[in-house]
Design a protein around this motif. Structure first.
Motif, short mmCIF file in Angstrom:
data_model
loop_
_atom_site.label_atom_id
_atom_site.label_comp_id
_atom_site.label_asym_id
_atom_site.label_seq_id
_atom_site.Cartn_x
_atom_site.Cartn_y
_atom_site.Cartn_z
N GLU A 69 -8.85 11.73 -4.97
CA GLU A 69 -7.27 11.50 -5.22
C GLU A 69 -6.65 10.36 -4.81
O GLU A 69 -5.85 9.68 -5.85
CB GLU A 69 -6.69 12.20 -3.61
CG GLU A 69 -4.96 12.66 -3.20
CD GLU A 69 -4.36 13.34 -4.95
OE1 GLU A 69 -5.45 14.51 -4.67
OE2 GLU A 69 -3.50 13.02 -4.55
N LEU A 70 -7.15 9.04 -4.31
CA LEU A 70 -6.35 7.83 -4.22
C LEU A 70 -7.40 6.91 -5.56
O LEU A 70 -5.91 5.89 -5.15
CB LEU A 70 -7.68 7.51 -2.43
CG LEU A 70 -7.32 6.16 -2.27
CD1 LEU A 70 -7.29 5.32 -0.83
CD2 LEU A 70 -7.94 4.72 -2.75
N LEU A 71 -7.84 7.66 -5.76
CA LEU A 71 -8.87 6.77 -6.56
C LEU A 71 -7.01 6.64 -8.90
O LEU A 71 -6.49 6.22 -8.57
CB LEU A 71 -10.03 6.80 -7.66
CG LEU A 71 -10.86 5.73 -7.10
CD1 LEU A 71 -12.28 6.35 -7.24
CD2 LEU A 71 -10.29 4.37 -6.33
N ARG A 72 -6.82 8.09 -8.00
CA ARG A 72 -5.77 8.94 -9.25
C ARG A 72 -4.29 8.32 -9.13
O ARG A 72 -3.78 8.05 -9.70
CB ARG A 72 -5.54 10.01 -8.55
CG ARG A 72 -4.88 10.58 -10.21
CD ARG A 72 -4.96 12.61 -9.87
NE ARG A 72 -6.54 13.01 -10.63
CZ ARG A 72 -7.60 13.46 -9.51
NH1 ARG A 72 -6.61 14.00 -7.75
NH2 ARG A 72 -8.74 13.68 -9.46
N ALA A 73 -4.48 8.37 -8.00
CA ALA A 73 -2.98 7.73 -6.75
C ALA A 73 -3.00 6.04 -7.88
O ALA A 73 -1.66 5.66 -8.46
CB ALA A 73 -2.71 7.51 -6.34
N SER A 74 -4.26 5.69 -7.43
CA SER A 74 -4.53 4.04 -7.80
C SER A 74 -4.03 3.94 -9.39
O SER A 74 -3.74 2.76 -9.77
CB SER A 74 -5.05 2.88 -6.83
OG SER A 74 -6.04 3.55 -7.69
N LEU A 75 -4.50 4.72 -9.96
CA LEU A 75 -5.08 4.08 -11.53
C LEU A 75 -3.62 4.15 -12.03
O LEU A 75 -3.28 3.46 -13.06
CB LEU A 75 -5.71 5.68 -12.06
CG LEU A 75 -6.11 5.02 -13.33
CD1 LEU A 75 -6.53 3.99 -14.09
CD2 LEU A 75 -6.61 6.38 -13.90
N ALA A 76 -2.25 5.56 -11.32
CA ALA A 76 -1.02 5.51 -12.15
C ALA A 76 -0.80 4.29 -11.95
O ALA A 76 0.01 4.04 -12.45
CB ALA A 76 -0.76 6.86 -11.75
N ALA A 77 -0.81 3.47 -10.47
CA ALA A 77 0.02 2.41 -10.00
C ALA A 77 0.08 1.23 -10.58
O ALA A 77 0.57 0.17 -10.87
CB ALA A 77 0.25 2.30 -8.76
N ASP A 78 -1.58 1.07 -11.17
CA ASP A 78 -1.82 -0.51 -10.92
C ASP A 78 -3.04 -0.09 -11.61
O ASP A 78 -4.05 -0.12 -11.18
CB ASP A 78 -2.00 -0.59 -9.88
CG ASP A 78 -2.75 -2.34 -9.84
OD1 ASP A 78 -2.90 -3.35 -11.21
OD2 ASP A 78 -2.98 -2.93 -9.42
N PRO A 79 -3.71 0.29 -12.89
CA PRO A 79 -4.78 0.60 -13.59
C PRO A 79 -5.51 0.09 -13.46
O PRO A 79 -6.91 0.00 -14.25
CB PRO A 79 -4.31 1.23 -14.73
CG PRO A 79 -3.01 0.75 -14.78
CD PRO A 79 -2.17 -0.12 -13.64
#
Ligand code: NAI
Length: 480
Positions: free
Chosen positions: A177-187
């Motif tokens: 979940e955390l990595l999905r959010a960070s991929l969306a915000a700052d790939p």
């Protein structure tokens, strides 16, 4: 953020108490204080930006402030949801010269009793530097900071974070979940962080295992130093640290008399040896389980019965896992344990005990006695007492290892940080150990602090046994 220091701790008002305990701990940590003196004018860590993930205790506070004294900038998270000592965390944020209103210390993201989501948020905060520069060193315990950088980089390369499977552990779902959010915000976030890191120094057996697996797969992104296998780490912290802190955790958690009871210790490695001695010292009759015949034989030579868990469950009053392996105590084992038997784990991760299986057991009922102590009542009315929800109980129910033994471990950490930070170009993406001469240096400081006298080899004697009179005194294959 207050006074330019960003942080997330329980209560800065506890800083004064934390500072008092840090002051006492400094006297008990002669290795760290000697390193501060040795490098006083040199600042070998100037320019180092260290992200640390290691139990935020009083002892760790002395480690952090040693890294700062050597010139490093530091950000910190704990490596366990229950292990933070809130007064130590507050004192590190405030710093030796600040106040709660005007903190001047180190950004710390840790408090006792984090949720898993909060835990991984804290780990990410420790790895995220406000100016976008990113860390250039990791100091890890169990490998969670290293894992986040590696998984983040892997999924950024793939351009997608996989969806969790339904029966994935809860914690893995949180990480995805955390990595999905960070991929969306700052790939490119984790790739950039990974590329900036010169190396990681790893504290514990379980984290070291992960590093060797990454290196074997050719996936390690930066060089690593295995601090655990310095002799002055694993043969002292894992053993004598546990000898001190295991019964401390059981006592603070339960106050049950240990003398006369039957205690089963699963695993007889370094931690298991300390655990068995700890319980025997209180008068328990200790039984050991092992999969390795060498360690099983050691246990027998030390006077312990060696048995399979299944054979002795009916008599066990206390069961402690020390294996670093998973599924060592299953829910079927738990259901067979005696009424009010105590179950705890002191290995790095909670998967040694099938806690998820226990929570799913038909008709099970959980009574929280106090923080980190739960009574689980089975439908037939008998119950077991589980410490720290299956997480390492010496840090969950007590305050972990004492300062003096951690001074050995953390001296190796500081030496390893200096080594990798200053000489990273000479290292490949492999796992290394510190040279034996440095191990001996750490030991010497602590022998002298305790008033021990070390015998000096004559030149003749040194030649006779084939070593340098100044050390190293043993070959690499010597096992201590
Ligand atoms: P080790 O490798 O020396 O010992 C583990 C032992 O468990 C080995 O002898 C192995 O043969 C045995 N084992 C493995 N699977 C088993 C099974 N299914 N049943 C019975 N025995 C089994 O490792 P060490 O250094 O003793 O560390 C153990 C764990 O404790 C690791 O997770 C380590 O990270 C952690 N640790 C925790 C500390 C704490 O403060 N709570 C301090 C230091 C280490």
């Amino acid at each position: 953020t207050r006074n330019g220091v960003d942080f997330a701790v329980a209560d800065l008002a506890q800083a004064e108490f934390g500072r008092k305990e840090i002051r006492l701990a400094e006297h008990e940590m002669p290795g760290l204080m000697a390193l501060r003196r040795e490098y006083a004018e040199v600042y070998p860590l100037r320019g180092a930006r260290i992200s640390g993930s290691l139990h935020m205790t009083v002892q760790t506070a002395v480690l952090i402030e040693t890294l700062v004294a050597l010139g490093a900038e530091v950000r910190w998270a704990s490596c366990n949801i229950f292990s933070t000592q809130d007064h130590a965390a507050a004192a590190v944020v405030v710093g030796p010269h600040g106040s709660p209103e005007e903190p001047k210390g180190v950004p710390v993201f840790a408090w006792k009793g984090e949720s898993l989501t909060e835990y991984w948020w804290c780990t990410e905060r420790a790895l995220t530097w406000p100016d976008g520069a990113g860390p250039n060193m990791i100091l890890d315990d169990g490998g969670d900071a290293t894992l986040l950088v590696h998984k983040g980089t892997q999924y950024e390369k793939a351009g997608v974070v996989p969806s969790p499977e339904e029966d994935d552990p809860e914690e893995w779902k949180v990480i995805l979940e955390l990595l999905r959010a960070s991929l969306a915000a700052d790939p490119g976030k984790w790739t950039k962080i990974g590329e900036g890191i010169r190396g990681v120094t790893e504290e514990t057996t379980t984290g070291v295992l992960r590093l060797y697996q990454l290196a074997a797969a050719g996936e390690l992104l930066f060089p690593a130093i295995n601090v655990n296998d310095s002799v002055t780490k694993s043969k002292f912290d894992n053993r004598y640290g546990i000898r001190h802190s295991l019964i401390d955790g059981i006592n603070r958690g339960t106050d049950v008399l240990i003398g006369g009871k039957v205690a089963v210790v699963c695993g007889y490695g370094d931690v298991g040896k300390g655990a068995a001695e700890s319980l025997r010292g209180q008068g328990a009759r200790v039984i050991v389980t092992e999969i390795d015949p060498i360690c099983a034989l050691q246990a027998m030579m030390d006077g312990y019965q060696v048995a399979k868990l299944e054979s002795v469950l009916d008599t066990a009053d206390i069961v402690i896992t020390t294996t670093g392996n998973k599924d060592v105590v299953t829910v079927d084992h738990m259901a067979r344990m005696k009424h009010q038997a105590i179950l705890g784990n002191i290995g790095h991760f909670d998967n040694e005990l099938d806690m998820a299986g226990l929570a799913r057991y038909p008709g099970i009922h959980r009574i929280n006695i106090k923080p980190q102590v739960d009574e689980w009542v089975f439908p037939d009315g008998h119950s077991i007492i589980v410490l720290s929800e299956g997480r390492l109980l010496n840090l969950g129910n007590a305050t972990g290892h004492p300062s003096f033994v951690m001074s050995n471990s953390f001296s190796n950490q500081v030496i390893a940080q200096v080594e990798l930070f200053t000489k990273y170009q000479g290292y490949d993406r492999e796992v290394y150990r510190l040279p034996k001469i440095l191990d001996e240096k750490v030991a010497r400081i602590h022998v002298e602090a305790l008033g021990g006298e070390i015998t000096k080899l004559t030149k003749d004697q040194a030649e006779y046994i084939g070593v340098d009179p100044e050390g190293p005194f043993k070959s690499e294959h010597y096992r201590y």
